[in-house]
Design an enzyme around this catalytic site. Structure first.
Site: not given
Ligand code: NDP
Length: 448
Positions: A126, A166
């Protein structure tokens, strides 16, 4: 924990006292492994746990860049190359102000087992930076990504380490990172996944984590004669994972009544339909705006600032946390269960706190841990790597079928491992054990 696991955990605590998230992830895995370690003395003889809890390599570097106003900014960059026993390092890059070594070590550690569960040859890693792309211009993001890759390029490569996206790293960031890598090494090769379709990406990769999570949830529901159709689902987040989770729940006949971002939550009792989802995608992926705008556009919705969605609903069957770690706490799950929740499947990594997980496990709630439930993303990244190596691309149907098969197999492996080691119905233990065995055996085979 058994005595060996306990000794290792105590040592990890002493050596990493401030790394709260990393300790949380290690503790959970070592607890699940107790019966495995009891029955297989050779893992202790080969010091497998000692070697598994320390990354093979950590690279920390400065990322200096000049923003569009001409100001010099310096961020911190990381790549944690945790374990390469079963394949090249593989795992996403996270750009978010909260990024630190503890978070990246927890994510890299979990990635070892997740990648193993996919059955594809990928080690765990990571990386990321405390850079915050939110509100930044494309120029700023490009300059940052170029500086980040100016150092990272020497540590990655298609047979050595293949990063992906991510939080904060989507197709725009992957494009800038890839362009810089190609410029430096003079090779158009599969060094990153999540690339755009017209220059080496895989169909279904953007959808894979969300779709995969819903496929996993469907498998869990089937064990109790239930299905997604007709169920009310609460989803957190509004990024990549949340968007395609919503899409698949709708496709399978469920109703999603929430989305959120780091500023607050939307509750839409009428449900999010295709038109509303398209609005969310345009808002988040193109205009990069705040989710509060949804309430201005659709009258059926209300926006609640500063709150997560879990306790804002009156009736709920399914929960799919898809934002970030430790976002679902004990009070949240207690509330949701009192409102009918029967199943939680984690799109995000480690979104449920240990107390919430224990509550679900002791109260018969179907619970799919992220390590298994969101593995569809990295699995499809593995398929992207294969297509890059073969210099060919598969159709969306082919990739989606492979993804469904992989999620079904992961579900089966979790059930079987849990049954074999006395944790019937416990997907947390099942995922940890099934993921561990393959990596541990490979480490034994490969010697010290
Ligand atoms: P994105 O950046 O596309 O979206 C993240 C979302 O989560 C946004 O809506 C963001 O809000 C919100 N968010 C981020 N940090 C916080 C926080 N501290 N408190 C509240 N809301 C928060 O990321 P992904 O959708 O790619 O990833 C989401 C999760 O899925 C993560 O845990 C990631 O590790 C996991 N994941 C992702 C994969 C992938 O293929 N993308 C694979 C496996 C797991 P805002 O817009 O305000 O920042």
């Amino acid at each position: 924990m058994n005595a060996y696991g306990k000794r290792i955990y105590e040592d990890v605590v002493v050596k990493n006292p401030d790394q709260v998230e990393f300790l949380q992830a290690v503790k959970e895995v070592l607890e699940s492994l107790a019966p495995v370690l009891d029955r297989n003395a050779r893992y202790e003889q080969h010091a497998i746990l000692e070697r598994m809890v320390i990354p093979e390599r950590i690279i920390i570097f400065q990322v200096p860049w000049i923003n569009q106003e001409g100001k010099v900014i310096v961020n911190k960059g990381y790549r944690v190359q945790f374990n390469s026993a079963i394949g090249p390092y593989k795992g996403g890059l996270r750009f978010h102000p909260s990024v630190n070594l503890s978070i990246l070590k927890f994510l890299g550690f979990e990635q070892i087992f997740k990648n193993s569960l996919t059955t594809l040859p990928m080690g765990g890693a990571k990386g990321g930076s405390n850079f915050d792309p939110k509100g930044r211009s494309d120029i700023d993001v490009m300059r940052f990504c170029q500086s980040f890759m100016r150092e990272l390029y020497r540590h990655v490569g298609p047979d050595c380490d293949v990063p992906a996206g991510d939080i904060g790293v989507g197709s725009r960031e992957i494009g800038y990172l890839f362009g810089q890598y190609k410029r430096i090494v003079n090779a158009h090769e599969g060094v990153l996944t999540g690339k755009n379709m017209n220059w080496g990406g895989s169909l279904i990769r953007p959808q894979a984590t969300g779709f995969g999570n819903v496929y996993f949830m469907r498998e869990m529901l089937h064990t109790r004669g239930e299905d997604v159709a007709g169920k009310i689902a609460v989803v957190s987040g509004s990024g990549n994972v949340a968007q395609y989770t919503i899409k698949k729940v709708i496709e399978l006949g469920g109703k999603v009544i929430s989305v959120s971002d780091s500023s607050g939550s939307i509750i839409d009792q009428d449900g999010i339909d295709d038109e509303k989802l398209e609005f969310i995608m345009e808002l988040k992926n193109v205009r990069r705006g705040r989710i509060s705008e949804y309430a201005g556009k659709f009258k059926s919705a209300k926006y609640v600032a500063g709150q997560k969605p879990w306790q804002l609903v009156d009736k709920i069957d399914l929960a799919l946390p898809s934002a970030t770690q430790n976002e679902l706490e004990l009070d949240d799950i207690k509330y949701m269960v009192s409102k009918g929740c029967i199943c939680v499947s984690e799109g995000a990594n480690m979104p449920s706190t240990p107390a919430a997980v224990n509550y679900m496990l002791s109260n018969g709630i179907l619970f799919g841990p992220g390590k298994a439930a969101n593995a569809g993303g990295v699995a499809t990244s593995g398929l992207e790597m294969s297509q890059n190596s073969l210099r060919m691309s598969w159709t969306a149907e082919e990739v989606d079928q492979k993804l469904q098969r992989i999620m079904t197999n992961i579900h089966k492996s979790c059930i079987e491992a849990a049954d074999t080691y006395g944790f019937k119905g416990n997907y947390v233990a099942g995922a940890n054990i099934a993921g561990f065995l393959k990596v541990a055996d490979a480490m034994v085979d490969q010697g010290i």
